[in-house]
Design an enzyme around this catalytic site. Structure first.
Site, PDB file in Angstrom:
ATOM      1  N   TYR A 101       0.855  -1.189   0.000  1.00  0.00           N
ATOM      2  CA  TYR A 101       0.000   0.000   0.000  1.00  0.00           C
ATOM      3  C   TYR A 101       0.888   1.234   0.000  1.00  0.00           C
ATOM      4  O   TYR A 101       1.924   1.248  -0.641  1.00  0.00           O
ATOM      5  CB  TYR A 101      -1.001  -0.043   1.167  1.00  0.00           C
ATOM      6  N   ARG A 154      -8.755  11.063  -7.809  1.00  0.00           N
ATOM      7  CA  ARG A 154      -7.884  11.713  -6.832  1.00  0.00           C
ATOM      8  C   ARG A 154      -7.107  10.635  -6.085  1.00  0.00           C
ATOM      9  O   ARG A 154      -7.399  10.305  -4.946  1.00  0.00           O
ATOM     10  CB  ARG A 154      -8.718  12.563  -5.868  1.00  0.00           C
ATOM     11  N   LYS A 172      -6.189  -1.711  -0.765  1.00  0.00           N
ATOM     12  CA  LYS A 172      -7.034  -1.569   0.423  1.00  0.00           C
ATOM     13  C   LYS A 172      -7.629  -2.906   0.845  1.00  0.00           C
ATOM     14  O   LYS A 172      -7.663  -3.248   2.034  1.00  0.00           O
ATOM     15  CB  LYS A 172      -8.158  -0.562   0.149  1.00  0.00           C
ATOM     16  N   GLU A 243     -13.470   5.217  -2.299  1.00  0.00           N
ATOM     17  CA  GLU A 243     -12.030   5.440  -2.158  1.00  0.00           C
ATOM     18  C   GLU A 243     -11.505   6.384  -3.228  1.00  0.00           C
ATOM     19  O   GLU A 243     -11.705   6.170  -4.428  1.00  0.00           O
ATOM     20  CB  GLU A 243     -11.298   4.095  -2.245  1.00  0.00           C
ATOM     21  N   ASP A 244     -10.828   7.439  -2.797  1.00  0.00           N
ATOM     22  CA  ASP A 244     -10.104   8.362  -3.681  1.00  0.00           C
ATOM     23  C   ASP A 244     -10.976   8.975  -4.773  1.00  0.00           C
ATOM     24  O   ASP A 244     -10.584   9.063  -5.936  1.00  0.00           O
ATOM     25  CB  ASP A 244      -8.876   7.668  -4.282  1.00  0.00           C
ATOM     26  N   ASP A 267     -11.510   8.027   2.871  1.00  0.00           N
ATOM     27  CA  ASP A 267     -10.715   9.254   2.849  1.00  0.00           C
ATOM     28  C   ASP A 267     -11.274  10.286   3.819  1.00  0.00           C
ATOM     29  O   ASP A 267     -10.517  11.047   4.426  1.00  0.00           O
ATOM     30  CB  ASP A 267     -10.682   9.847   1.439  1.00  0.00           C
ATOM     31  N   ASN A 415      -0.132  11.967   1.966  1.00  0.00           N
ATOM     32  CA  ASN A 415       0.483  10.831   1.275  1.00  0.00           C
ATOM     33  C   ASN A 415       0.702  11.178  -0.188  1.00  0.00           C
ATOM     34  O   ASN A 415      -0.018  11.998  -0.743  1.00  0.00           O
ATOM     35  CB  ASN A 415      -0.437   9.601   1.361  1.00  0.00           C
TER      36      ASN A 415
END
EC number: 1.1.1.38
Length: 562
Positions: A101, A154, A172, A243-244, A267, A415
């Site tokens: 990850y 993103r 994940k 996610e993202d 997030d 990150n």
């Protein structure tokens, strides 16, 4: 009987078994299994244990000189023998988590199309919007219980990676299994391919996604709606993790679906939960309360504001008013500190903007109040970075904070590592080792004057696997704010620094299974109290958590009729 000990009856044989990663044992097939399943001669003579296989795999892993090659090697094992993959990762979780990850997964996402080898998960493109039900039926996983879905817009701090974002759901879900004990047979990574606005991808002849600009507006909303409805028809009890997604979509999607389906946004909510848990641990170590802190954020997007709202909720639970809690939280973005008179604030930012009337006594009061101005005037005790912009926690800012706060709490959470607001080494040197530091990406311990400081990684992997396990064990139909708050408090109770007065702010990753089970229990209890899950006793809930906790061990196979 434990599922891992029950024999598994298979209706097929021969090379097909070796091509099924959930079933393949490689050299660990027994002599009897090799005969019954027509595998004789397809494997070397020696029959190995899973530990012997893992030892060989680790030796091979160490021969790779860079992290991306290690990531690719591990993904290859995952795509050929998932049980071995998880045994290997669990044996070396601290070493390998940064490889499977963050931060390495960011590089893998950027090179996804170039390094593509084998299918995993589902790619649902806008061009196939009328066939989503058929696509879900094509999944190789039939009993899906957890889905991680992205649209790739993103990805970490790297921006629009198109279908390359698939690396994030895959990574994940690897952590759901390796940290939270969720069987890989129950997990499904999904990428919604709605195009990309990344010109490098659009011009790349190897890019494997739709080569068109991203759809938006009503088309986008209708596409996501069609996906959510289709998932609910196919797997009505599945937990869906967003996610993202880009800021413009992340919060609206969460608000739209959180009361309709069992879903959450990692997030926003997962980051908030692990940050609040880390802050609670830091406050316990400093013998104070979260409600006594003054907190400044650098980054006022959906993630930062999600953390801030969770902090406000925790402060209120400690006895102060919501209005007072909001006065103690200061949000700074590229235009300066959020103020009530600013135009174009997003809905989720408006409640966190400071009232201008409360700022008239500040030095340098203006329409553009910088982070340094906030530090000098608000005198924060906590500084949190979620900006995605490196180096913005300067020496001047950290020293200014330390001048009024003997033991500042500093969390540069952006990150990957290349985007961090300041390194732990710099923060600790600038504060003579007094700062309590946690980061979003992994960092090596820092040594100052013969004292070693362990750097806690404020990583969502401490939280979301336990949430998933708690939802599965309890059968919860929703993920509520109270369930997330319970996960934060459970994490804080596991802090070595808070408990023993020394060590890291967060538990060692080697203890992640115990942490995930503790969080799962806390989450499930609240789900039951709120009516999101059926009532049960503490003893039965504990049993359900253990019963749902998958371990990387081979099952025996029996052949059934074709």
């Amino acid at each position: 009987m434990d599922d891992n000990k029950r024999p598994l009856y298979l209706p097929f044989a021969g090379p097909a078994i070796l091509e099924a990663p959930l079933i393949n044992k490689g050299s660990a097939f027994t002599e009897e299994e090799r005969i019954f399943f027509n595998l004789e001669g397809l494997l070397p003579h020696v029959i190995e244990t899973i530990e012997e296989q893992a030892s060989r795999a680790y030796d091979q892993y160490k021969n790779f000189s860079n992290d991306l090659d290690k990531h690719i090697y591990l993904r290859n094992i995952q795509d050929t023998n998932e049980t071995l993959y998880y045994r290997l990762v669990q044996n070396h979780i601290t070493e390998m988590m940064p490889i499977i990850y963050t931060p390495t997964v960011g590089m893998a996402c950027e090179r996804f199309s170039k390094d593509y080898r084998r299918n995993r998960g589902l790619f649902i493109s806008y061009a196939n919007k009328d066939r989503i039900d058929d696509i879900l039926n094509n999944s190789t996983r039939q009993k899906v219980k957890i889905i991680v879905v992205t649209d790739g817009e993103r990805i970490l701090g790297l921006g629009d990676q198109g279908i390359g974002g698939m690396g994030i759901p895959i990574g994940k879900l690897s952590l759901y299994t390796s940290c939270g004990g969720i069987s890989p047979a129950y997990t499904l990574p999904v990428t919604l391919d709605v195009g990309t606005d990344n010109p490098h991808l659009l011009e790349d002849p190897m890019y494997m996604g739709m080569r068109s600009p991203r759809i938006g507006g009503e088309e986008y909303k209708e596409f996501v709606e069609a996906f959510m409805q289709a998932v609910n028809r196919r797997w009505p009890d599945a937990l869906i993790q967003f996610e993202d997604f880009a800021q413009k979509n992340a919060m609206p999607l969460l608000e739209r679906y959180k009361d309709q389906y069992c879903c959450f946004n990692d997030d926003i909510q997962g980051t908030a939960a692990v940050t609040v848990g880390s802050l609670l641990a830091a406050c316990k170590a400093a013998k104070s309360k979260l409600s006594e802190q003054r907190i400044t954020f650098l980054g006022a997007g959906s993630a930062g504001c999600g953390i801030a709202e969770a902090i406000v909720a925790q402060m209120v639970s400690e006895g102060i008013s919501e209005a007072q809690a909001r006065k103690q939280v200061f949000m700074v973005d590229r235009w300066g500190m959020l103020q009530s008179n600013m135009p174009n604030l997003l809905p989720f930012q408006q409640k966190l903007a400071q009232q201008c009337d409360d700022l008239t006594n500040w030095d340098n009061f203006s329409d553009n109040i910088s982070l340094l101005d906030v530090v000098n005037n608000a005198k924060p005790t906590v500084l949190i970075g979620v900006s995605g912009a490196p180096g913005l926690f300067t020496e001047e800012i950290i020293k200014a904070m330390h001048s009024h706060c003997p033991r500042p709490i500093v969390f540069p959470l952006s990150n990957p590592t290349s985007r961090v607001e300041a390194t732990p080494k710099d923060i600790l040197h600038w504060t003579q080792g007094k700062a309590l530091v946690a980061t979003g990406s992994p960092f090596e311990p820092v040594v100052i004057d013969d004292t070693t400081y362990e750097i806690a990684q404020c990583n969502n992997s401490y939280i979301f696997p336990g949430i998933g396990l708690g939802v599965l064990a309890s059968g919860a139909k929703r993920v509520s704010d109270a369930m997330l708050m319970a996960s934060s408090r459970a994490l804080a109770e596991c802090s070595p620094l808070a408990i023993d007065g020394e060590g890291s702010l967060l538990p060692k990753l080697e203890d992640i299974h115990l942490v995930s089970k503790r969080i799962a229990f806390a989450v499930a209890r609240v789900a039951i109290e709120e009516g999101h899950a059926l009532p049960t006793t503490k003893e039965l809930l504990t049993y359900a958590i253990e019963d749902n906790f998958w371990t990387a061990e081979y099952r025996s196979y029996k052949r059934t009729a074709f």
